[in-house]
Design an enzyme around this catalytic site. Structure first.
Site: not given
Ligand code: SAM
Length: 220
Positions: A62
């Site tokens: 993000s």
């Molecule tokens: N917080 C992260 C960082 O600091 O880099 C950025 C997160 S990114 C915008 C969103 C993440 O959520 C992705 O890595 C994606 O694979 C994960 N994601 C999506 N659905 C998910 C789920 N049901 N459980 C766990 N992770 C999930």
């Protein structure tokens, strides 16, 4: 290294001037955590541009202003137990770990095994791994093993707030989550009141990658 330190200070100054960063604990954490260690090597020069960056698997780290804003809204404290859904690069988890200190802990769930491994490596290199446990799984189910949590943060876009997350939040605890459709959401803050009732505040519009899982969106 020096060049990154100066760029980090400059970005934090900008986020303070914009009114996004307000509290000394979040300012301190963002000054400390080296974002350049959480981006792909080819994007290191962009680590302090205020934008999301690709981390592979179609996912992103993000933008710093979004991490700042969500962390301010979440308002974690020293010693807190925090659950994060969507580990991605591990950067947000490291910022939280910096705030909860050795007295607290962060559990972070990631559905893509390759990203969970990327995050673990980044957290090891930056010495936050002792305060962060990365779990591979579907975060829409929460992580009941260490519930209840003082704070829960979701860093992917949900169609609604997964019930398990509210159940796993302690009374008086706070949850921050982007809620909306796949393309545009609003940042929602939930406070759990005595008796289990929840108070919701709908905040600013935002754009996140979708939360894919049983109580999220379908993979497409
Ligand atoms: N917080 C992260 C960082 O600091 O880099 C950025 C997160 S990114 C915008 C969103 C993440 O959520 C992705 O890595 C994606 O694979 C994960 N994601 C999506 N659905 C998910 C789920 N049901 N459980 C766990 N992770 C999930």
């Amino acid at each position: 290294m020096t060049e990154f330190n100066e760029a980090r200070r400059e970005l934090v100054r900008m986020l303070i001037n914009e009114g996004v960063l307000r509290s000394s604990k979040v300012i301190r954490a963002m000054l400390k955590v080296p974002r350049e260690e959480f981006v792909l090597p080819r994007y290191r020069d962009y680590a302090y541009s205020d934008m999301p960056l690709p981390i592979g698997y179609g996912q992103t780290i993000s933008a710093p202003h979004m991490v700042a804003l969500m962390t301010e809204e979440l308002d974690p404290g020293e010693g807190d137990k925090v659950l994060e859904i969507g580990t991605g690069s591990g950067y947000q988890a490291a910022v939280l770990a910096e705030i909860v200190s050795d007295r607290g802990h962060v559990w972070s769930i990631e559905r893509i095994p390759g990203l969970a491994e990327f995050a673990r490596e980044n957290l090891k290199r930056t010495s936050y791994i002792g305060r962060v446990t990365v779990i591979v799984g579907d975060g829409t189910l929460g992580y009941s093993s260490y519930a209840p949590y003082d704070r829960i943060i979701v860093t992917a876009a949900a169609p609604d707030i997964p019930r398990a997350l509210i159940d796993q939040l302690r009374v008086g605890g706070k949850l921050v989550i982007p809620v909306g459709d796949r393309y545009l959401q609003r940042l929602v803050t939930v406070v759990k009141e005595p008796g289990g009732k929840v108070r919701r505040k709908v905040g600013i519009p935002c754009v996140f990658v979708p939360l894919i899982g049983r109580y999220g969106y379908d993979e497409c």
